[in-house]
Design a protein around this motif. Structure first.
Motif, short mmCIF file in Angstrom:
data_model
loop_
_atom_site.label_atom_id
_atom_site.label_comp_id
_atom_site.label_asym_id
_atom_site.label_seq_id
_atom_site.Cartn_x
_atom_site.Cartn_y
_atom_site.Cartn_z
N ARG A 125 -10.33 -3.57 -9.81
CA ARG A 125 -9.54 -4.76 -10.12
C ARG A 125 -9.54 -5.75 -8.96
O ARG A 125 -9.59 -6.96 -9.17
N ARG A 126 -9.50 -5.24 -7.74
CA ARG A 126 -9.49 -6.10 -6.56
C ARG A 126 -10.90 -6.46 -6.08
O ARG A 126 -11.05 -7.10 -5.05
N LYS A 127 -11.91 -5.99 -6.77
CA LYS A 127 -13.32 -6.26 -6.44
C LYS A 127 -13.67 -5.81 -5.02
O LYS A 127 -14.36 -6.51 -4.28
N LYS B 282 -12.01 -5.66 -2.31
CA LYS B 282 -11.54 -6.49 -1.20
C LYS B 282 -10.45 -5.81 -0.38
O LYS B 282 -10.20 -6.19 0.74
N ASN B 283 -9.77 -4.81 -0.94
CA ASN B 283 -8.68 -4.12 -0.25
C ASN B 283 -9.26 -2.94 0.54
O ASN B 283 -9.67 -1.94 -0.03
N ASN C 190 -9.94 1.01 -0.65
CA ASN C 190 -11.34 1.47 -0.63
C ASN C 190 -11.48 2.76 0.16
O ASN C 190 -12.19 3.68 -0.25
N GLU D 278 0.82 -1.21 0.00
CA GLU D 278 0.00 0.00 0.00
C GLU D 278 0.86 1.26 0.00
O GLU D 278 0.53 2.25 -0.67
N ARG E 112 -7.84 0.44 -9.17
CA ARG E 112 -7.29 -0.53 -8.22
C ARG E 112 -8.40 -1.25 -7.44
O ARG E 112 -8.34 -2.46 -7.24
N THR E 113 -9.39 -0.51 -6.98
CA THR E 113 -10.46 -1.15 -6.22
C THR E 113 -11.36 -2.00 -7.11
O THR E 113 -11.83 -3.05 -6.68
N TRP F 60 2.18 1.75 -3.50
CA TRP F 60 1.13 2.30 -4.37
C TRP F 60 0.94 3.79 -4.10
O TRP F 60 0.76 4.58 -5.03
N ASN G 138 -17.39 -6.49 2.76
CA ASN G 138 -16.17 -7.30 2.67
C ASN G 138 -15.32 -7.26 3.94
O ASN G 138 -14.47 -8.11 4.13
#
Length: 156
Positions: free
Chosen positions: A70-72, A74-75, A79, A5, A67-68, A8, A151
């Motif tokens: 792509r990660r659906k 989950k991060n 988020n 993180e 990014r969110t 990023w 999530n």
């Protein structure tokens, strides 16, 4: 926050600095510099801070939105950053709508026919588009908050 993180975040800040340098040059890093725009017969002088803030918010929004998605969702950290940047983007668009509405009306108090003011019509159209974008961002913010809550399992 883990190392990934932080990388990023540093990469996004680096992209932002590169964009500022590419668009505004070295003047983008000065606090007292301005951008001069000549539209039709009007001369606008705008502080670079407004463009820097817009580019900052837009860069972070696009990076963390992709990014969110792509990660659906989950991060959790990505988020939360996306939600904070979305709120900032909504505020920047609100200020932009106010500026566009100010320029869409004539400076004198005389009555006029709207069809004879093409610049005002264009400004009004952009104002309506940005208002629709604000509504879409509010829906995205609510959805992102819902997915983050769904999530996130504090029992894990």
């Amino acid at each position: 926050m883990n190392r990934k993180e932080i990388y990023w975040l540093i990469g996004t800040i680096g992209l932002f600095i590169f964009l500022i340098f590419a668009i505004l040059g070295l003047d983008g890093f000065k606090t007292d510099s301005t951008l001069e725009i000549n539209i039709h017969d009007t001369y606008f002088i705008i502080a670079n801070f407004h463009f820097v803030a817009l580019i900052f918010v837009f860069t972070f929004f696009v990076v963390y939105l992709l990014r969110t998605i792509r990660r659906k969702f989950k991060n959790i950290t990505a988020n939360l950053i996306l939600m904070m940047v979305t709120v900032a983007f909504i505020l920047v668009l609100g200020k932009t709508i106010g500026i566009l509405d100010f320029f869409s009306v004539p400076s004198d108090n005389k009555t006029f026919v709207q069809e004879k003011n093409p610049v005002g019509q264009v400004m009004r159209i952009f104002s309506i588009i940005f208002l629709g974008l604000q509504i879409a961002l509010l829906i995205l913010l609510a959805y992102c908050g819902f997915e983050t809550g769904r999530n996130h399992n504090p029992g894990k």
